[in-house]
Design an enzyme around this catalytic site. Structure first.
Site, PDB file in Angstrom:
ATOM      1  N   GLY A 101      14.146  15.655  24.375  1.00 35.86           N
ATOM      2  CA  GLY A 101      12.973  16.617  24.190  1.00 35.86           C
ATOM      3  C   GLY A 101      11.970  16.132  25.325  1.00 35.86           C
ATOM      4  CB  ILE A 106       7.464  13.097  23.197  1.00 40.66           C
ATOM      5  CG1 ILE A 106       6.274  14.280  23.312  1.00 40.66           C
ATOM      6  CG2 ILE A 106       6.943  11.664  23.117  1.00 40.66           C
ATOM      7  CD1 ILE A 106       5.615  14.204  22.088  1.00 40.66           C
ATOM      8  CG  ASP A 155      17.963  16.254  21.838  1.00 39.92           C
ATOM      9  OD1 ASP A 155      16.838  15.947  22.037  1.00 39.92           O
ATOM     10  OD2 ASP A 155      18.111  17.649  21.790  1.00 39.92           O
ATOM     11  CG  ASN A 156      20.491  19.829  17.734  1.00 39.75           C
ATOM     12  OD1 ASN A 156      19.376  19.841  18.476  1.00 39.75           O
ATOM     13  ND2 ASN A 156      20.487  20.396  16.733  1.00 39.75           N
ATOM     14  N   GLY A 165      15.609  20.505  23.094  1.00 36.49           N
ATOM     15  CA  GLY A 165      15.566  19.616  23.935  1.00 36.49           C
ATOM     16  C   GLY A 165      16.335  20.228  25.007  1.00 36.49           C
ATOM     17  CG  LEU A 192      10.393  10.895  19.032  1.00 35.05           C
ATOM     18  CD1 LEU A 192      10.938   9.578  19.047  1.00 35.05           C
ATOM     19  CD2 LEU A 192       9.882  11.193  20.610  1.00 35.05           C
ATOM     20  CB  THR A 212      15.558  20.333  11.623  1.00 34.07           C
ATOM     21  OG1 THR A 212      16.467  21.441  11.777  1.00 34.07           O
ATOM     22  CG2 THR A 212      15.996  19.398  12.652  1.00 34.07           C
ATOM     23  CE1 TYR A 267       7.121  20.188  13.226  1.00 33.58           C
ATOM     24  CE2 TYR A 267       4.742  20.285  13.437  1.00 33.58           C
ATOM     25  CZ  TYR A 267       5.772  19.809  13.739  1.00 33.58           C
ATOM     26  OH  TYR A 267       6.263  18.839  14.707  1.00 33.58           O
ATOM     27  CE  LYS A 299       7.537  16.347  12.646  1.00 30.02           C
ATOM     28  NZ  LYS A 299       8.435  15.379  13.231  1.00 30.02           N
TER      29      LYS A 299
END
Ligand code: UDP
Length: 324
Positions: free
Chosen positions: A11, A13, A32-33, A37, A77, A96, A150, A154
């Site tokens: 991604g 960051i 990373d999938n 990203g 991340l 996710t 979201y 988080k």
């Protein structure tokens, strides 16, 4: 050589964080999938000694077990990010962001590895009490409004981090505030800066949602990465959460004007209703400003790149990399 696992390392960051870790001499494995990203973000690293990329999901428990066992610390991340993405597919986002983080933390606990969890300024929701301090109240809308899933996901993740910290796991949390810089996705996922630059370079209308009076604090990627590393390495950061952002407040209309001016674009700035951009199930945060006293005093974090400079660098990169 320190071995670091970066989930979501392809991604924006994550890839900049990986660059920084590699240049410090760390061995870095990315998982990373490539959902949001992009391989372009890391292809300059592929084949370099000390760099490994695994194209897979953090939901693959067995793989994660092996990766976490073989590293010294984890920067987590990987997440479904971007308001538009979340609103389009809330279920995927929740799974996710909640399950994925639980998997990472559970395994890190098993092998007792230091974890840096990346949360979001979204956790503050639409609270009007700016600037937001780490211990400020969260104000969210109804669960019927997908956007808040979201923030909720988080926040659950943060609770899980604190719960593991109580059991002794060395885990720290950062809350990001609107990071931007080279590699931001042209499709504008999760970044109004990317969307406006892309529009401006094509001389297309710059689409300001609502009246454009809503504000954000845009944080240049180098500053975001610097804060992440400080929170991930500083022993005193364990068991704590930090706002990582620039504290200069800019309205979306001002941002549009700056980008139009800096690109020399012929674009018009147009205002469009929120419903047109996100459908009916949407509520915006009108002001989002971090109080960064805690990160300044406890981590020595100090954002250094002003918006003008950061936008110039991002535009320069976008001119080479965005398709017109
Ligand atoms: N926004 C906008 N035009 C766009 C994209 C976004 O006016 O083309 C607004 C959006 O409604 C929000 C702000 O810009 O008020 C920041 O949006 P972004 O998606 O960058 O991230 P957020 O801070 O909402 O997570």
């Amino acid at each position: 050589m320190k071995r670091v696992l970066v989930t979501g390392g392809a991604g924006v960051i994550g890839s900049h964080l990986t660059d920084a870790l590699i240049s410090r001499g760390c061995e870095v494995t990315i998982v990373d999938n490539l959902s949001t990203g992009r391989i372009e973000n890391i292809e300059h690293l592929v084949g370099k000694p000390g760099f490994h990329f695994i194209n897979s999901s953090i939901m693959e428990t067995q793989l994660m077990d092996e990766l976490i066992r073989n590293c010294d610390s984890v920067y987590h991340l990987a997440a479904a990010v971007g308001v538009k993405y979340i609103v389009d597919d809330p279920l995927q986002g929740i799974l996710t962001n909640v399950k994925g983080t639980e998997i990472v933390l559970e395994i890190a606990y098993k092998y007792w590895k230091r974890v840096l969890f990346t949360s979001s300024s979204e956790v503050y929701g639409r609270s009007k009490k700016v600037p937001f301090k780490e211990d400020s109240e969260r104000v969210l809308g109804s669960t019927e409004v997908d956007r808040w899933s979201y923030s909720t996901a988080k926040a659950v993740d943060e609770h899980v981090c604190f719960a593991y910290a109580k059991k002794g796991l060395p885990v720290s949390i950062v809350r990001y505030f609107n990071a931007y810089g080279p590699r931001i996705d042209q499709r504008g996922y999760g970044s109004v800066v990317a969307g406006f630059i892309s529009q401006a370079l094509r001389n297309a209308d710059l689409t300001v949602h609502g009246d454009g009076g809503q504000t954000r604090c845009f944080t240049y990627i180098e500053d975001t990465v610097a804060g992440t590393l400080l929170a991930g390495e500083e022993p005193k950061a364990v068991g704590k959460v930090f706002n990582i952002g620039n504290d200069r407040e800019t309205s979306i209309i001002e941002l549009a004007e700056m980008i139009k001016e800096k690109t020399g674009s012929k674009s018009k700035i147009v205002k469009i209703p929120y419903e047109k951009a996100y459908g009916d199930s949407y509520e915006d945060t009108m002001r989002r400003v971090p109080d960064i006293t805690k990160a300044r005093t406890e981590l020595g974090f100090s954002p250094a790149v002003p918006l003008e400079k950061g936008l110039e660098k991002t535009i320069e990169w976008a001119k080479e990399n965005y398709t017109r």
